[in-house]
Write an enzyme that holds these catalytic residues in place. Structure first.
Site, PDB file in Angstrom:
ATOM      1  N   LEU A  27      -4.955 -31.217  69.090  1.00 42.47           N
ATOM      2  CA  LEU A  27      -5.987 -30.852  70.072  1.00 42.47           C
ATOM      3  C   LEU A  27      -5.586 -31.425  71.422  1.00 42.47           C
ATOM      4  O   LEU A  27      -5.260 -32.607  71.502  1.00 42.47           O
ATOM      5  CB  LEU A  27      -7.313 -31.531  69.715  1.00 42.47           C
ATOM      6  CG  LEU A  27      -8.234 -30.937  68.675  1.00 42.47           C
ATOM      7  CD1 LEU A  27      -9.487 -31.810  68.591  1.00 42.47           C
ATOM      8  CD2 LEU A  27      -8.624 -29.504  69.051  1.00 42.47           C
ATOM      9  N   HIS A  28      -5.617 -30.627  72.461  1.00 45.20           N
ATOM     10  CA  HIS A  28      -5.400 -31.199  73.796  1.00 45.20           C
ATOM     11  C   HIS A  28      -5.928 -30.331  74.935  1.00 45.20           C
ATOM     12  O   HIS A  28      -5.889 -30.739  76.085  1.00 45.20           O
ATOM     13  CB  HIS A  28      -3.920 -31.497  74.039  1.00 45.20           C
ATOM     14  CG  HIS A  28      -3.108 -30.263  74.326  1.00 45.20           C
ATOM     15  ND1 HIS A  28      -2.757 -29.367  73.350  1.00 45.20           N
ATOM     16  CD2 HIS A  28      -2.597 -29.765  75.478  1.00 45.20           C
ATOM     17  CE1 HIS A  28      -2.067 -28.383  73.885  1.00 45.20           C
ATOM     18  NE2 HIS A  28      -1.945 -28.587  75.181  1.00 45.20           N
ATOM     19  N   ARG A  29      -6.436 -29.107  74.634  1.00 43.11           N
ATOM     20  CA  ARG A  29      -6.899 -28.232  75.724  1.00 43.11           C
ATOM     21  C   ARG A  29      -8.080 -28.859  76.450  1.00 43.11           C
ATOM     22  O   ARG A  29      -9.019 -29.341  75.787  1.00 43.11           O
ATOM     23  CB  ARG A  29      -7.414 -26.905  75.160  1.00 43.11           C
ATOM     24  CG  ARG A  29      -6.384 -26.016  74.648  1.00 43.11           C
ATOM     25  CD  ARG A  29      -5.797 -25.098  75.689  1.00 43.11           C
ATOM     26  NE  ARG A  29      -4.527 -24.684  75.134  1.00 43.11           N
ATOM     27  CZ  ARG A  29      -3.374 -24.684  75.781  1.00 43.11           C
ATOM     28  NH1 ARG A  29      -3.329 -25.043  77.044  1.00 43.11           N
ATOM     29  NH2 ARG A  29      -2.278 -24.319  75.181  1.00 43.11           N
ATOM     30  N   ASP A  82      -5.198 -26.027  69.117  1.00 37.36           N
ATOM     31  CA  ASP A  82      -5.539 -25.279  70.324  1.00 37.36           C
ATOM     32  C   ASP A  82      -4.288 -25.085  71.184  1.00 37.36           C
ATOM     33  O   ASP A  82      -4.367 -24.683  72.339  1.00 37.36           O
ATOM     34  CB  ASP A  82      -6.674 -25.947  71.107  1.00 37.36           C
ATOM     35  CG  ASP A  82      -6.355 -27.376  71.529  1.00 37.36           C
ATOM     36  OD1 ASP A  82      -5.197 -27.822  71.384  1.00 37.36           O
ATOM     37  OD2 ASP A  82      -7.279 -28.044  72.028  1.00 37.36           O
TER      38      ASP A  82
END
Ligand code: UD1
Length: 366
Positions: A210-212, A285
Protein backbone atom coordinates in the site's frame (compact mmCIF):
# COMPACT_ATOMS: atom_id res chain seq x y z
CA UNK A 1 34.81 8.68 -48.77
CA UNK A 2 33.60 11.23 -46.20
CA UNK A 3 32.95 9.52 -42.86
CA UNK A 4 29.37 9.75 -41.56
CA UNK A 5 29.40 12.22 -38.67
CA UNK A 6 28.80 10.51 -35.32
CA UNK A 7 26.93 12.38 -32.61
CA UNK A 8 29.16 12.00 -29.54
CA UNK A 9 26.45 13.23 -27.18
CA UNK A 10 24.88 10.51 -25.03
CA UNK A 11 21.34 9.30 -24.65
CA UNK A 12 20.50 10.39 -21.11
CA UNK A 13 18.23 8.19 -18.99
CA UNK A 14 16.40 9.86 -16.13
CA UNK A 15 15.44 7.67 -13.18
CA UNK A 16 14.38 8.70 -9.70
CA UNK A 17 11.84 6.46 -8.04
CA UNK A 18 11.75 2.72 -7.40
CA UNK A 19 9.62 1.56 -10.37
CA UNK A 20 11.83 3.47 -12.82
CA UNK A 21 14.79 1.19 -12.22
CA UNK A 22 13.21 -2.06 -13.51
CA UNK A 23 11.89 -0.22 -16.57
CA UNK A 24 15.18 1.45 -17.48
CA UNK A 25 17.54 -1.53 -17.00
CA UNK A 26 16.59 -3.39 -20.23
CA UNK A 27 16.84 -0.24 -22.38
CA UNK A 28 20.26 0.65 -20.95
CA UNK A 29 21.46 -2.91 -21.53
CA UNK A 30 20.19 -3.03 -25.12
CA UNK A 31 21.67 0.37 -26.03
CA UNK A 32 24.93 -0.72 -24.38
CA UNK A 33 25.02 -3.82 -26.59
CA UNK A 34 24.84 -1.47 -29.60
CA UNK A 35 27.78 0.54 -28.30
CA UNK A 36 25.71 3.70 -27.89
CA UNK A 37 26.99 6.46 -25.58
CA UNK A 38 24.72 6.75 -22.53
CA UNK A 39 24.51 8.70 -19.30
CA UNK A 40 22.39 7.69 -16.32
CA UNK A 41 20.98 10.46 -14.16
CA UNK A 42 19.37 9.60 -10.81
CA UNK A 43 17.29 12.48 -9.55
CA UNK A 44 17.33 11.27 -5.94
CA UNK A 45 13.52 11.36 -5.68
CA UNK A 46 13.90 8.08 -3.80
CA UNK A 47 16.96 7.94 -1.57
CA UNK A 48 16.54 5.26 1.13
CA UNK A 49 18.87 2.30 0.61
CA UNK A 50 15.79 -0.01 0.43
CA UNK A 51 14.01 2.23 -2.10
CA UNK A 52 16.92 2.83 -4.45
CA UNK A 53 20.54 1.63 -4.04
CA UNK A 54 19.58 -1.97 -3.44
CA UNK A 55 18.17 -2.30 -6.98
CA UNK A 56 21.17 -1.21 -9.01
CA UNK A 57 23.40 -4.25 -8.47
CA UNK A 58 20.57 -6.73 -8.67
CA UNK A 59 19.23 -5.33 -11.93
CA UNK A 60 22.72 -5.10 -13.44
CA UNK A 61 22.37 -1.33 -13.82
CA UNK A 62 25.48 0.83 -14.07
CA UNK A 63 26.09 3.29 -11.23
CA UNK A 64 24.41 6.59 -12.14
CA UNK A 65 26.91 9.18 -13.40
CA UNK A 66 25.22 11.67 -11.13
CA UNK A 67 22.65 11.74 -8.32
CA UNK A 68 20.91 15.10 -8.12
CA UNK A 69 19.80 14.48 -4.51
CA UNK A 70 16.42 16.14 -4.93
CA UNK A 71 14.63 14.11 -2.21
CA UNK A 72 11.07 14.42 -0.90
CA UNK A 73 8.68 17.37 -0.72
CA UNK A 74 5.22 18.53 -1.72
CA UNK A 75 4.51 18.15 -5.44
CA UNK A 76 5.34 21.78 -6.17
CA UNK A 77 8.54 21.72 -4.15
CA UNK A 78 9.72 18.35 -5.45
CA UNK A 79 8.88 19.06 -9.11
CA UNK A 80 10.40 22.54 -8.89
CA UNK A 81 13.63 21.22 -7.39
CA UNK A 82 13.73 18.45 -10.00
CA UNK A 83 13.36 20.96 -12.84
CA UNK A 84 16.08 23.29 -11.54
CA UNK A 85 18.54 20.44 -11.03
CA UNK A 86 17.72 18.74 -14.35
CA UNK A 87 18.08 21.97 -16.34
CA UNK A 88 21.56 22.49 -14.89
CA UNK A 89 22.41 18.88 -15.69
CA UNK A 90 21.19 19.05 -19.33
CA UNK A 91 22.94 22.37 -19.96
CA UNK A 92 26.23 21.07 -18.52
CA UNK A 93 26.11 17.64 -20.23
CA UNK A 94 24.13 18.10 -23.39
CA UNK A 95 22.09 14.94 -24.25
CA UNK A 96 21.36 13.83 -27.82
CA UNK A 97 17.99 12.80 -26.39
CA UNK A 98 16.54 11.95 -23.00
CA UNK A 99 14.68 8.77 -22.11
CA UNK A 100 12.09 8.99 -19.32
CA UNK A 101 10.17 6.15 -17.72
CA UNK A 102 6.69 5.68 -16.28
CA UNK A 103 4.74 8.39 -14.50
CA UNK A 104 6.63 9.68 -11.47
CA UNK A 105 7.44 13.32 -10.75
CA UNK A 106 11.00 12.84 -12.06
CA UNK A 107 9.52 11.76 -15.42
CA UNK A 108 7.40 14.85 -16.04
CA UNK A 109 10.00 17.25 -14.64
CA UNK A 110 12.69 15.92 -17.01
CA UNK A 111 10.31 16.04 -19.97
CA UNK A 112 9.30 19.67 -19.29
CA UNK A 113 12.90 20.79 -18.98
CA UNK A 114 14.05 18.93 -22.09
CA UNK A 115 11.13 20.19 -24.20
CA UNK A 116 12.07 23.78 -23.44
CA UNK A 117 15.74 23.17 -24.21
CA UNK A 118 14.80 21.57 -27.55
CA UNK A 119 16.16 18.16 -26.54
CA UNK A 120 14.30 15.16 -28.07
CA UNK A 121 12.33 13.13 -25.51
CA UNK A 122 11.48 9.42 -25.54
CA UNK A 123 8.82 8.22 -23.09
CA UNK A 124 8.83 4.56 -22.11
CA UNK A 125 5.41 3.31 -20.89
CA UNK A 126 3.39 5.99 -22.69
CA UNK A 127 -0.37 6.14 -23.12
CA UNK A 128 -1.57 4.55 -19.86
CA UNK A 129 -4.64 6.35 -18.54
CA UNK A 130 -6.70 5.86 -15.37
CA UNK A 131 -8.87 8.86 -16.32
CA UNK A 132 -8.60 9.86 -12.67
CA UNK A 133 -7.04 13.30 -12.52
CA UNK A 134 -6.86 13.20 -8.73
CA UNK A 135 -3.89 10.82 -9.18
CA UNK A 136 -0.61 12.74 -9.46
CA UNK A 137 0.62 10.04 -11.85
CA UNK A 138 -2.26 10.68 -14.28
CA UNK A 139 -1.24 14.33 -14.59
CA UNK A 140 2.36 13.24 -15.12
CA UNK A 141 1.35 10.74 -17.82
CA UNK A 142 -0.85 13.15 -19.81
CA UNK A 143 1.71 15.96 -19.74
CA UNK A 144 4.71 13.78 -20.55
CA UNK A 145 2.95 12.18 -23.53
CA UNK A 146 1.86 15.57 -24.86
CA UNK A 147 5.45 16.83 -25.13
CA UNK A 148 7.49 13.67 -25.79
CA UNK A 149 8.73 13.08 -29.34
CA UNK A 150 8.70 9.28 -29.31
CA UNK A 151 6.18 7.28 -27.28
CA UNK A 152 6.95 3.66 -26.41
CA UNK A 153 3.74 1.85 -25.52
CA UNK A 154 3.03 -1.35 -23.55
CA UNK A 155 -0.56 -2.18 -24.62
CA UNK A 156 -3.13 -1.70 -27.37
CA UNK A 157 -5.48 0.29 -25.12
CA UNK A 158 -2.68 2.78 -24.46
CA UNK A 159 -2.15 3.23 -28.24
CA UNK A 160 -5.86 4.05 -28.51
CA UNK A 161 -5.68 6.64 -25.70
CA UNK A 162 -2.84 8.44 -27.44
CA UNK A 163 -4.74 8.44 -30.75
CA UNK A 164 -7.81 9.84 -28.96
CA UNK A 165 -5.69 12.66 -27.60
CA UNK A 166 -4.77 13.60 -31.16
CA UNK A 167 -1.17 12.40 -30.97
CA UNK A 168 0.40 11.79 -34.37
CA UNK A 169 0.64 8.00 -34.97
CA UNK A 170 4.17 8.56 -36.30
CA UNK A 171 5.26 9.32 -32.72
CA UNK A 172 3.87 6.06 -31.26
CA UNK A 173 5.50 2.64 -31.10
CA UNK A 174 3.85 -0.45 -29.61
CA UNK A 175 6.91 -2.24 -28.23
CA UNK A 176 5.86 -4.24 -25.15
CA UNK A 177 6.80 -3.83 -21.53
CA UNK A 178 10.34 -3.29 -20.27
CA UNK A 179 9.34 -3.98 -16.64
CA UNK A 180 8.35 -7.45 -17.83
CA UNK A 181 11.69 -7.81 -19.67
CA UNK A 182 13.34 -7.43 -16.27
CA UNK A 183 10.98 -9.92 -14.65
CA UNK A 184 11.53 -12.58 -17.32
CA UNK A 185 15.31 -12.09 -17.27
CA UNK A 186 15.59 -12.46 -13.50
CA UNK A 187 12.85 -15.07 -13.01
CA UNK A 188 15.37 -17.95 -12.82
CA UNK A 189 16.68 -16.32 -9.62
CA UNK A 190 13.30 -16.13 -7.89
CA UNK A 191 13.36 -18.44 -4.89
CA UNK A 192 10.14 -18.82 -2.94
CA UNK A 193 11.67 -21.13 -0.28
CA UNK A 194 14.51 -18.68 0.40
CA UNK A 195 12.23 -15.68 0.89
CA UNK A 196 9.73 -17.72 2.92
CA UNK A 197 12.46 -18.89 5.27
CA UNK A 198 13.97 -15.36 5.46
CA UNK A 199 10.55 -14.01 6.50
CA UNK A 200 9.56 -16.98 8.68
CA UNK A 201 6.63 -17.99 6.46
CA UNK A 202 5.42 -21.56 6.20
CA UNK A 203 2.51 -22.79 4.10
CA UNK A 204 0.09 -20.58 2.20
CA UNK A 205 0.29 -16.83 2.55
CA UNK A 206 -0.94 -13.60 0.98
CA UNK A 207 1.20 -10.52 0.28
CA UNK A 208 0.12 -6.89 0.12
CA UNK A 209 1.54 -3.43 -0.58
CA UNK A 210 0.00 0.00 0.00
CA UNK A 211 1.37 3.44 -0.78
CA UNK A 212 -1.09 5.46 -2.94
CA UNK A 213 -1.89 8.88 -1.44
CA UNK A 214 -5.63 8.16 -1.93
CA UNK A 215 -5.26 5.12 0.34
CA UNK A 216 -2.73 6.10 2.97
CA UNK A 217 -2.82 9.90 3.30
CA UNK A 218 -5.98 10.15 5.45
CA UNK A 219 -7.06 8.28 8.58
CA UNK A 220 -10.48 7.55 7.12
CA UNK A 221 -9.18 5.87 3.93
CA UNK A 222 -6.37 4.06 5.73
CA UNK A 223 -8.70 2.73 8.47
CA UNK A 224 -10.95 1.05 5.87
CA UNK A 225 -7.94 -0.69 4.40
CA UNK A 226 -6.70 -1.77 7.82
CA UNK A 227 -10.11 -3.38 8.39
CA UNK A 228 -10.07 -5.02 4.93
CA UNK A 229 -6.55 -6.37 5.36
CA UNK A 230 -7.36 -7.72 8.84
CA UNK A 231 -10.22 -9.67 7.30
CA UNK A 232 -7.81 -11.16 4.74
CA UNK A 233 -5.40 -12.06 7.57
CA UNK A 234 -8.31 -13.88 9.28
CA UNK A 235 -8.15 -16.31 6.32
CA UNK A 236 -4.41 -16.76 5.78
CA UNK A 237 -1.15 -15.17 6.96
CA UNK A 238 -0.59 -11.78 5.32
CA UNK A 239 2.77 -10.13 4.84
CA UNK A 240 3.25 -6.48 3.90
CA UNK A 241 6.56 -5.04 2.74
CA UNK A 242 5.58 -1.42 3.38
CA UNK A 243 6.66 1.71 1.53
CA UNK A 244 7.74 4.48 3.93
CA UNK A 245 4.84 6.66 2.80
CA UNK A 246 1.89 5.94 5.06
CA UNK A 247 3.63 3.34 7.22
CA UNK A 248 3.39 5.51 10.34
CA UNK A 249 -0.32 6.18 9.84
CA UNK A 250 -1.15 2.53 9.07
CA UNK A 251 0.70 1.37 12.19
CA UNK A 252 -0.96 4.02 14.34
CA UNK A 253 -4.31 2.76 13.06
CA UNK A 254 -3.40 -0.74 14.23
CA UNK A 255 -2.50 -2.47 10.95
CA UNK A 256 -0.02 -4.77 12.69
CA UNK A 257 -2.38 -5.52 15.59
CA UNK A 258 -3.36 -8.89 14.12
CA UNK A 259 -1.57 -12.15 14.91
CA UNK A 260 -1.42 -13.23 11.27
CA UNK A 261 -0.40 -9.93 9.70
CA UNK A 262 3.20 -8.84 9.56
CA UNK A 263 4.78 -5.61 8.31
CA UNK A 264 8.33 -5.81 6.98
CA UNK A 265 10.69 -3.32 5.32
CA UNK A 266 10.51 -2.86 1.52
CA UNK A 267 12.31 -5.80 -0.11
CA UNK A 268 14.93 -5.88 -2.86
CA UNK A 269 13.68 -6.87 -6.33
CA UNK A 270 14.45 -10.61 -6.41
CA UNK A 271 13.19 -11.22 -2.87
CA UNK A 272 10.00 -9.26 -3.56
CA UNK A 273 9.31 -11.08 -6.84
CA UNK A 274 9.98 -14.38 -5.07
CA UNK A 275 7.44 -13.37 -2.40
CA UNK A 276 4.85 -12.54 -5.08
CA UNK A 277 5.58 -15.79 -6.97
CA UNK A 278 4.82 -17.93 -3.92
CA UNK A 279 1.76 -16.00 -2.73
CA UNK A 280 -1.75 -17.45 -2.98
CA UNK A 281 -3.08 -13.93 -3.28
CA UNK A 282 -1.68 -10.42 -3.73
CA UNK A 283 -3.44 -7.21 -2.68
CA UNK A 284 -2.02 -3.91 -3.88
CA UNK A 285 -2.56 -0.32 -4.97
CA UNK A 286 0.65 -0.34 -7.06
CA UNK A 287 0.58 -0.12 -10.86
CA UNK A 288 3.59 -2.31 -11.60
CA UNK A 289 2.47 -5.14 -9.31
CA UNK A 290 -0.76 -5.51 -11.31
CA UNK A 291 1.46 -6.28 -14.33
CA UNK A 292 3.93 -8.50 -12.50
CA UNK A 293 1.21 -10.71 -10.96
CA UNK A 294 -0.35 -11.09 -14.42
CA UNK A 295 2.91 -12.53 -15.73
CA UNK A 296 3.42 -14.68 -12.63
CA UNK A 297 -0.18 -15.98 -12.85
CA UNK A 298 -0.90 -15.00 -9.22
CA UNK A 299 -4.36 -13.55 -8.37
CA UNK A 300 -4.15 -9.82 -7.72
CA UNK A 301 -6.80 -7.71 -5.98
CA UNK A 302 -6.28 -4.04 -6.79
CA UNK A 303 -7.31 -1.80 -3.91
CA UNK A 304 -8.33 1.12 -6.11
CA UNK A 305 -11.44 2.26 -7.98
CA UNK A 306 -9.69 2.40 -11.37
CA UNK A 307 -6.63 1.14 -13.18
CA UNK A 308 -4.50 2.55 -15.98
CA UNK A 309 -3.54 -1.05 -16.79
CA UNK A 310 -6.80 -2.74 -17.94
CA UNK A 311 -4.84 -5.33 -19.96
CA UNK A 312 -4.01 -6.96 -16.61
CA UNK A 313 -7.76 -7.57 -16.18
CA UNK A 314 -8.65 -8.53 -19.77
CA UNK A 315 -5.62 -10.82 -20.15
CA UNK A 316 -4.32 -11.36 -16.66
CA UNK A 317 -5.13 -12.15 -13.06
CA UNK A 318 -5.99 -8.66 -11.85
CA UNK A 319 -9.38 -7.68 -10.39
CA UNK A 320 -10.40 -4.16 -9.38
CA UNK A 321 -11.78 -4.39 -5.88
CA UNK A 322 -11.74 -0.87 -4.44
CA UNK A 323 -11.29 -0.21 -0.75
CA UNK A 324 -14.54 -1.30 0.88
CA UNK A 325 -13.69 -3.91 3.57
CA UNK A 326 -16.68 -6.13 2.64
CA UNK A 327 -15.63 -6.07 -1.04
CA UNK A 328 -12.02 -6.91 -0.12
CA UNK A 329 -13.13 -9.83 2.05
CA UNK A 330 -15.50 -11.21 -0.62
CA UNK A 331 -12.90 -10.84 -3.41
CA UNK A 332 -10.24 -12.56 -1.29
CA UNK A 333 -12.58 -15.44 -0.55
CA UNK A 334 -13.41 -15.79 -4.25
CA UNK A 335 -9.79 -15.63 -5.36
CA UNK A 336 -8.73 -18.25 -2.82
CA UNK A 337 -11.36 -20.74 -3.95
CA UNK A 338 -11.31 -20.21 -7.74
CA UNK A 339 -8.54 -20.29 -10.30
CA UNK A 340 -8.01 -17.43 -12.74
CA UNK A 341 -7.13 -17.97 -16.37
CA UNK A 342 -4.34 -15.72 -17.54
CA UNK A 343 -2.76 -14.97 -20.91
CA UNK A 344 0.39 -13.03 -21.60
CA UNK A 345 -0.51 -9.59 -23.03
CA UNK A 346 0.81 -9.11 -26.59
CA UNK A 347 4.55 -8.32 -26.82
CA UNK A 348 5.21 -8.88 -23.12
CA UNK A 349 7.92 -11.24 -24.29
CA UNK A 350 11.16 -10.01 -22.78
CA UNK A 351 12.33 -8.11 -25.87
CA UNK A 352 10.81 -4.64 -25.37
CA UNK A 353 14.15 -3.07 -24.37
CA UNK A 354 15.76 -4.36 -27.58
CA UNK A 355 12.92 -2.96 -29.70
CA UNK A 356 13.23 0.41 -28.00
CA UNK A 357 17.02 0.51 -28.44
CA UNK A 358 16.74 -0.33 -32.13
CA UNK A 359 14.10 2.32 -32.65
CA UNK A 360 15.92 4.99 -30.64
CA UNK A 361 19.03 4.54 -32.74
CA UNK A 362 16.98 4.75 -35.92
CA UNK A 363 14.74 7.65 -34.86
CA UNK A 364 17.17 9.85 -32.95
CA UNK A 365 20.41 8.58 -34.48
CA UNK A 366 23.79 8.43 -32.76
C1 UD1 B 1 6.38 7.75 -6.07
C2 UD1 B 1 5.56 7.96 -7.34
C3 UD1 B 1 4.56 6.82 -7.49
C4 UD1 B 1 5.24 5.48 -7.43
C5 UD1 B 1 6.06 5.38 -6.14
C6 UD1 B 1 6.81 4.08 -6.08
C7 UD1 B 1 5.19 10.32 -7.86
C8 UD1 B 1 4.18 11.41 -7.91
N1 UD1 B 1 4.79 9.19 -7.26
O1 UD1 B 1 5.46 7.81 -4.96
O2 UD1 B 1 3.92 6.95 -8.76
O3 UD1 B 1 4.25 4.46 -7.44
O4 UD1 B 1 7.00 6.47 -6.13
O5 UD1 B 1 7.46 3.93 -4.87
O6 UD1 B 1 6.29 10.50 -8.32
N2 UD1 B 1 10.07 8.39 1.23
C9 UD1 B 1 11.07 7.91 2.04
N3 UD1 B 1 12.20 7.42 1.45
C10 UD1 B 1 12.38 7.39 0.11
C11 UD1 B 1 11.36 7.88 -0.71
C12 UD1 B 1 10.21 8.37 -0.14
O7 UD1 B 1 10.97 7.91 3.26
O8 UD1 B 1 13.43 6.92 -0.36
C13 UD1 B 1 8.84 8.90 1.86
C14 UD1 B 1 8.91 10.37 2.19
O9 UD1 B 1 8.15 10.58 3.35
C15 UD1 B 1 8.21 11.01 1.01
C16 UD1 B 1 7.15 10.00 0.70
O10 UD1 B 1 7.75 8.74 0.96
O11 UD1 B 1 7.67 12.28 1.30
C17 UD1 B 1 6.65 10.06 -0.71
O12 UD1 B 1 7.74 9.95 -1.64
P1 UD1 B 1 7.54 10.51 -3.14
O13 UD1 B 1 8.75 10.24 -3.93
O14 UD1 B 1 7.07 11.93 -3.08
O15 UD1 B 1 6.32 9.68 -3.68
P2 UD1 B 1 5.98 8.12 -3.52
O16 UD1 B 1 4.81 7.99 -2.63
O17 UD1 B 1 7.20 7.34 -3.21
Amino acid sequence: MTPIPVDPRPFVHIVGARPNFMKAAPVIEALGARGVAQRLVHTGQHYDEAMSDVFFDELGMPEPEVNLGVGSGSHGVQTGRLMIALEEEFVANEPSAIVVYGDVNSTVAAALVAAKLGIPIAHVEAGLRSFDRTMPEEINRVLTDAIADVLYVTSADAMAHLANEGIDPDRMRFVGNTMIDTLLRLQPLFNVEAVASQLGLSGEYAAATLHRPANVDSDEDAARLVDGLHRVADKLPLILPLHPRGRGRLERLGLDRHDDLRIVEPLPYVAFMSLLSGASLVLTDSGGIQEETTVLGVPCLTLRENTERPVTITHGTNRLVGTDPDAIEAAAEFALSNSYESMMPPLWDGAAGKRIAADLVETIGV
